[in-house]
Design a protein around this motif. Structure first.
Motif, PDB file in Angstrom:
ATOM      1  N   VAL A  93      42.088  43.565  35.009  1.00  0.00           N
ATOM      2  CA  VAL A  93      42.910  42.495  34.966  1.00  0.00           C
ATOM      3  C   VAL A  93      43.624  42.306  33.435  1.00  0.00           C
ATOM      4  CG1 VAL A  93      43.208  39.955  35.177  1.00  0.00           C
ATOM      5  CG2 VAL A  93      41.627  41.361  36.763  1.00  0.00           C
ATOM      6  N   GLN A 149      36.536  41.811  43.392  1.00  0.00           N
ATOM      7  CA  GLN A 149      36.870  42.177  44.606  1.00  0.00           C
ATOM      8  C   GLN A 149      37.517  43.401  44.898  1.00  0.00           C
ATOM      9  OE1 GLN A 149      39.612  38.931  45.751  1.00  0.00           O
ATOM     10  NE2 GLN A 149      39.715  39.593  47.908  1.00  0.00           N
ATOM     11  N   ASN A 176      38.424  42.787  38.340  1.00  0.00           N
ATOM     12  CA  ASN A 176      38.317  41.955  39.595  1.00  0.00           C
ATOM     13  C   ASN A 176      37.304  42.543  40.467  1.00  0.00           C
ATOM     14  OD1 ASN A 176      38.488  40.738  42.035  1.00  0.00           O
ATOM     15  ND2 ASN A 176      40.603  40.196  41.659  1.00  0.00           N
ATOM     16  N   TYR A 201      47.855  44.458  36.606  1.00  0.00           N
ATOM     17  CA  TYR A 201      46.569  45.074  36.734  1.00  0.00           C
ATOM     18  C   TYR A 201      46.772  46.504  36.363  1.00  0.00           C
ATOM     19  CZ  TYR A 201      46.236  40.454  39.046  1.00  0.00           C
ATOM     20  OH  TYR A 201      46.338  39.202  39.101  1.00  0.00           O
TER      21      TYR A 201
END
Length: 135
Positions: A42, A32, A30, A48
């Motif tokens: 992910v 972000q 991810n 995660y």
């Protein structure tokens, strides 16, 4: 009530190599929550793995980081939808540079294999017959 999520934090010596390893197994990070010190791997909608450079990992603990060449810090287990999927994932991990620490375990209703990723973290991949779970 929403599903509980898990974020497993793992120290890594080489973040780029770890990200490349997991990409070869079909997983993504991810963006972000990924930078030059951490990558948010992910695994599913609720699972995660935070791959943290060792200096970043040390920010969260006062304990020494386990030397995975001589100790086991944890056994991480993921389910697979079939025996074939267990073999596919472990074989892909081996092709990407992982090691297989033990032979497959076949109990008929349950089948599992394991691999050690590039950092020595042990991942157990297992399938269990749904009929055996139900009764």
């Amino acid at each position: 009530m929403s599903a509980t999520m898990i974020f497993v934090n793992l120290p890594v010596k080489d973040l780029d190599a770890s990200k490349a390893f997991w990409a070869k197994l079909g997983y993504s990070c991810n963006p972000q929550f990924t930078d030059d010190t951490a990558a948010c791997l992910v695994i599913s909608d609720t699972i995660y793995a935070m791959l943290l450079t060792e200096p970043r990992f040390k920010e969260f603990t006062h304990k020494a980081i386990a030397d995975t060449s001589t100790t086991t810090e944890a056994l991480l287990c993921l389910s697979a939808e079939s025996r074939e999927k267990v073999d596919e994932l472990v074989d892909a991990a081996l092709a990407a540079g992982a090691a297989e620490p033990r032979a497959a375990q076949d109990h008929g209703f349950m089948y599992g294999r394991a691999f050690e990723d590039l950092e020595g973290h042990t991942w157990e991949i297992m399938w269990m017959d749904p009929a055996a779970v139900q009764g």
